[in-house]
Design a protein around this motif. Structure first.
Motif, short mmCIF file in Angstrom:
data_model
loop_
_atom_site.label_atom_id
_atom_site.label_comp_id
_atom_site.label_asym_id
_atom_site.label_seq_id
_atom_site.Cartn_x
_atom_site.Cartn_y
_atom_site.Cartn_z
N LEU A 240 0.83 -1.21 0.00
CA LEU A 240 0.00 0.00 0.00
C LEU A 240 0.87 1.26 0.00
N ALA A 241 1.99 1.21 0.73
CA ALA A 241 2.89 2.36 0.78
C ALA A 241 3.46 2.67 -0.61
N LEU A 242 3.69 1.62 -1.41
CA LEU A 242 4.19 1.84 -2.77
C LEU A 242 3.22 2.64 -3.61
N PHE A 243 1.93 2.57 -3.27
CA PHE A 243 0.90 3.31 -3.99
C PHE A 243 0.51 4.60 -3.27
N GLY A 244 1.33 4.98 -2.29
CA GLY A 244 1.10 6.24 -1.59
C GLY A 244 0.01 6.20 -0.54
N ILE A 245 -0.39 5.02 -0.13
CA ILE A 245 -1.45 4.89 0.88
C ILE A 245 -0.81 4.72 2.26
N ASN A 246 -1.11 5.63 3.17
CA ASN A 246 -0.55 5.58 4.52
C ASN A 246 -1.55 4.95 5.48
N THR A 247 -1.18 3.82 6.05
CA THR A 247 -2.05 3.12 7.00
C THR A 247 -1.83 3.58 8.44
N GLY A 248 -0.78 4.37 8.65
CA GLY A 248 -0.47 4.84 9.99
C GLY A 248 0.36 3.87 10.82
N LEU A 249 0.78 2.77 10.20
CA LEU A 249 1.54 1.76 10.95
C LEU A 249 3.04 2.04 10.97
N ARG A 250 3.48 2.95 10.10
CA ARG A 250 4.93 3.20 10.02
C ARG A 250 5.26 4.69 9.93
N ASP A 251 4.42 5.54 10.50
CA ASP A 251 4.64 6.98 10.35
C ASP A 251 5.03 7.67 11.66
N GLY A 252 5.34 6.92 12.69
CA GLY A 252 5.75 7.52 13.96
C GLY A 252 4.60 7.93 14.85
N SER A 253 3.38 7.67 14.44
CA SER A 253 2.21 8.00 15.26
C SER A 253 2.10 7.04 16.44
N PRO A 254 1.21 7.34 17.41
CA PRO A 254 1.00 6.38 18.51
C PRO A 254 0.64 4.99 18.02
N LEU A 255 -0.13 4.91 16.92
CA LEU A 255 -0.45 3.61 16.36
C LEU A 255 0.80 2.90 15.86
N ALA A 256 1.68 3.65 15.22
CA ALA A 256 2.93 3.07 14.71
C ALA A 256 3.82 2.60 15.85
N ILE A 257 3.89 3.39 16.92
CA ILE A 257 4.69 3.01 18.08
C ILE A 257 4.14 1.71 18.69
N GLY A 258 2.83 1.65 18.83
CA GLY A 258 2.21 0.44 19.38
C GLY A 258 2.47 -0.77 18.50
N PHE A 259 2.38 -0.58 17.18
CA PHE A 259 2.62 -1.68 16.25
C PHE A 259 4.06 -2.17 16.35
N SER A 260 5.01 -1.24 16.44
CA SER A 260 6.42 -1.62 16.57
C SER A 260 6.68 -2.34 17.89
N LEU A 261 6.02 -1.90 18.95
CA LEU A 261 6.18 -2.58 20.23
C LEU A 261 5.69 -4.02 20.16
N VAL A 262 4.58 -4.22 19.47
CA VAL A 262 4.06 -5.58 19.30
C VAL A 262 5.08 -6.44 18.55
N ILE A 263 5.66 -5.90 17.49
CA ILE A 263 6.64 -6.65 16.70
C ILE A 263 7.87 -6.96 17.54
N VAL A 264 8.33 -6.00 18.33
CA VAL A 264 9.50 -6.22 19.18
C VAL A 264 9.24 -7.35 20.17
N VAL A 265 8.05 -7.36 20.77
CA VAL A 265 7.70 -8.41 21.72
C VAL A 265 7.66 -9.77 21.02
N VAL A 266 7.03 -9.83 19.85
CA VAL A 266 6.93 -11.09 19.12
C VAL A 266 8.31 -11.56 18.67
N ALA A 267 9.15 -10.63 18.20
CA ALA A 267 10.50 -10.99 17.78
C ALA A 267 11.29 -11.54 18.97
N ALA A 268 11.12 -10.93 20.13
CA ALA A 268 11.80 -11.42 21.34
C ALA A 268 11.33 -12.82 21.70
#
Length: 271
Positions: free
Chosen positions: A191-219
């Motif tokens: 979606l990002a390739l087509f210019g669609i921003n989902t808010g998962l990777r833009d530094g917003s609170p949603l993006a921070i929460g998403f990254s935290l989830v990934i960090v926990v799962v990766a751990a």
């Protein structure tokens, strides 16, 4: 012997077939065993060729070796890839690494050359990503490296103390969660390739929460790797399969490191 890991179960079956074909099985306390019948020569039994089984030390040595290869390749990529080509190198290495990772993961045979190639390709990815983030936020790479290995050793201690156990339910749940996250990340990338921003990777609170989830799962994915090593040793898999176990640890380390870089960047602020 039973294991909750279907891949290890297949590898265990492959090891049994090797033994049945004439290899010496592992006996009690690690001593080599012997089949009931084997060829004779001049009236005397001939011992079958022994197969070295994997050990924890083997996995440690091969993991360190892969990390060394990845580190050298990352340093070379950092020094040699021009800034204007970082994006192309980043995407290219990620795609090639994904294909190699899938081949290694779903293959029934251990292939050291393929695992080493994966480490080299991922080294290019790590070097390009690290150079990009370091150019924006001074010192972020060191923070991510310390955080990655800190989490790794913490998870190793928790697993050794049996605080976290890789039960069948845990393994199935982790596989489902990781598959779901992979799908979300892939869809978000497209979606990002087509210019669609989902808010998962833009530094917003949603993006921070998403990254935290990934960090926990990766751990938590380290628990699967530790279980894989433990089961592989217990099943008496041939020594070459320690490359597969080391590959699993390397994948989790890279995943955690890159996600920590992204998460840390959200808290850096604008320069």
């Amino acid at each position: 012997m039973k294991t909750s890991n279907p891949v290890l179960a297949r590898l265990g079956q492959a090891a049994e077939r090797e033994r049945a074909a004439g290899y010496a099985p592992t006996g009690p306390y690690g001593q080599p065993g012997y089949p009931q019948q084997y060829p004779t020569q001049a009236g005397y039994p001939v011992a079958p060729p022994a197969v070295d089984t994997m050990s924890l030390d083997d996995v440690v040595v091969k993991t360190v070796t892969l990390l060394g290869i990845l580190g050298v390749t990352a340093a070379a990529a950092w020094a040699l890839i021009p800034d204007q080509l970082l994006g192309a190198a980043w995407i290219g290495a990620a795609m090639v690494g994904l294909v190699l990772g899938l081949v290694i993961s779903f293959s029934r045979m251990a292939n050291p050359a393929l695992v080493v190639t994966y480490a080299v390709v991922e080294g290019v990815l790590v070097g390009a990503v690290s150079k990009f983030f370091e150019s924006l936020y001074d010192g972020i790479v060191l923070q991510a490296v310390v955080g990655t290995f800190g989490v790794f050793f913490l998870m190793a201690m928790l697993y050794k103390a049996r605080v976290i156990r890789a039960t069948p339910a845990f393994v199935k749940g982790m596989i489902a969660v990781m598959a779901g996250l992979f799908a979300v990340i892939l869809i978000n990338f497209v979606l990002a390739l087509f210019g669609i921003n989902t808010g998962l990777r833009d530094g917003s609170p949603l993006a921070i929460g998403f990254s935290l989830v990934i960090v926990v799962v990766a751990a938590l994915s380290f628990v699967l790797s530790f279980k894989e090593v433990e089961d592989g040793v217990r099943l008496g898999l041939p020594r070459r399969y320690s490359w597969v176990a080391a590959f699993g640890i390397l994948v989790s380390l890279i995943w955690l490191y890159i996600e920590l870089l992204r998460l840390l960047s959200y808290f850096q602020g604008d320069d």
